[in-house]
Design an enzyme around this catalytic site. Structure first.
Site, PDB file in Angstrom:
ATOM      1  N   HIS A 164       0.824  -1.216   0.000  1.00  0.00           N
ATOM      2  CA  HIS A 164       0.000   0.000   0.000  1.00  0.00           C
ATOM      3  C   HIS A 164       0.855   1.263   0.000  1.00  0.00           C
ATOM      4  CE1 HIS A 164      -3.161  -2.780   0.861  1.00  0.00           C
ATOM      5  NE2 HIS A 164      -2.731  -3.036   2.070  1.00  0.00           N
ATOM      6  N   HIS A 213      -6.830  -4.493  -0.754  1.00  0.00           N
ATOM      7  CA  HIS A 213      -6.078  -5.738  -0.838  1.00  0.00           C
ATOM      8  C   HIS A 213      -6.422  -6.515  -2.103  1.00  0.00           C
ATOM      9  CE1 HIS A 213      -6.205  -4.838   3.520  1.00  0.00           C
ATOM     10  NE2 HIS A 213      -4.947  -5.234   3.462  1.00  0.00           N
TER      11      HIS A 213
END
Length: 333
Positions: free
Chosen positions: A57, A219
């Site tokens: 991320h 995700h």
């Protein structure tokens, strides 16, 4: 799969090592267990802020370690929560005696591991408070979470709570402002393509050439539904309407508008999305007082974006404007 990597199993280790070398003036990296702290941690008399989560991320979370934001970040494997044996030493490393706030995205693994670490840190005499971020309006439940997911709003919580800690607020006050930001921010995302986790070697979900996924998480988990590709204005409308409905914004209110890239979208396209979102808010009499556009909480190389709207008050605006000096976010210094 084409990626600038060596061994797929070494991606996080080598990435964190490179991050530490690139930003040695701002951060210190612990290799085993793996965590990142600001160079001057612990800061005397200051509440420590710790966050973390799966890698993939970037720049979240390590990129936001530094003055005015996080004191430590704990990276897990790609899309996998860090473990308590990483979180505990990171917590202890930034504790100056004023206590530590954990900022946790609402994913089951993150919640359980940070909860365990908080209990163990408290057993060692460190007062810990937890701010749970659950700003995603797209999905109430998923494979990864019970309740709403923590997504783009995490960046805003970390910045504003970090500024409160930097100005000297006590433990409960820092946690309270973090909670207040979370209660007033909503986010929704879209994917134009899936991402590929290095050790998996294949896309995380399937999309036809003319399909997009509305409501994705960070995700690579799928969202509300797949639809045929639309133009940028149509997609932005789909993202912003549920945000404003859920947030209950009214004419005359002031907001921060955050358009975030998922890792594979050009900045030029993010500004097109921002343009339409700003138009919608103006049509509703909502004033955009602050803005943020760019790749701040990504999903590897996924094409797409998320839109976040934060209802501002005077204190949150002042804390947003406060100086920050991290590898990925800096102003006022």
């Amino acid at each position: 799969m084409k990626k600038l990597i060596n061994d797929p199993r070494a991606v996080v280790d080598e990435s964190v090592e490179g991050f530490g070398l690139a930003h040695a003036d701002l951060v210190t990296v612990s290799a085993d267990p793996k965590y990142v702290t600001r160079k001057d941690a612990p800061v005397a008399g200051k509440v420590g802020l710790v966050s973390g989560g799966g890698s993939g991320h970037e720049p979240l979370h390590a990129g936001f370690v530094g003055r005015g934001m996080l004191d430590a970040a704990v990276p897990g494997a790609v899309f996998t929560s860090p473990t308590p044996d990483q979180i505990i030493p990171a917590t202890l490393a930034v504790n100056s005696g004023a206590g530590v706030v954990h900022i946790v995205k609402n994913y089951t693994g993150d919640v359980l591991n940070f909860e365990t670490a908080a209990e163990m840190a408290q057993a060692e005499g460190v007062e810990v408070r937890t701010v749970l971020v659950n700003d995603d309006v797209a999905v109430e439940d998923s494979l990864y979470t019970a309740g709403r997911r923590g997504v783009g709003g995490t960046v805003l919580v970390e910045k504003i709570a970090g500024a409160a800690a930097e100005r000297g607020d006590d433990l409960d006050a820092v946690a309270a402002i973090g909670d207040r930001v979370n209660q007033n921010v909503r986010t929704m995302g879209v994917a134009l393509s899936a991402c590929t986790v290095p050790h998996a070697g294949s896309p995380s979900f399937d999309l036809e050439d003319n399909e997009i996924e509305i409501g994705i998480g960070i995700h690579g988990e799928p969202g509300r539904h797949k639809i045929a590709m639309e133009n940028a204005d149509g997609i932005t409308n789909r993202l912003l309407e549920p945000i404003l409905s859920d947030l209950g914004t009214a004419s005359g209110e002031k907001v921060l508008l955050f358009v975030n890239g998922m890792g594979g979208t050009p900045l030029s396209e993010l500004y097109i999305v921002y343009r339409r979102a700003a138009q919608i808010l103006a049509e509703r009499g909502i004033a955009v007082e602050r803005s943020l556009v760019g790749n701040y909480i990504t999903s590897l190389e996924m094409q797409g974006c998320s839109v976040s709207v934060l209802r501002l008050d005077d204190e949150m605006t002042a804390l947003w404007d406060a100086p920050v000096h991290t590898p990925a976010l800096r102003w006022g210094v």
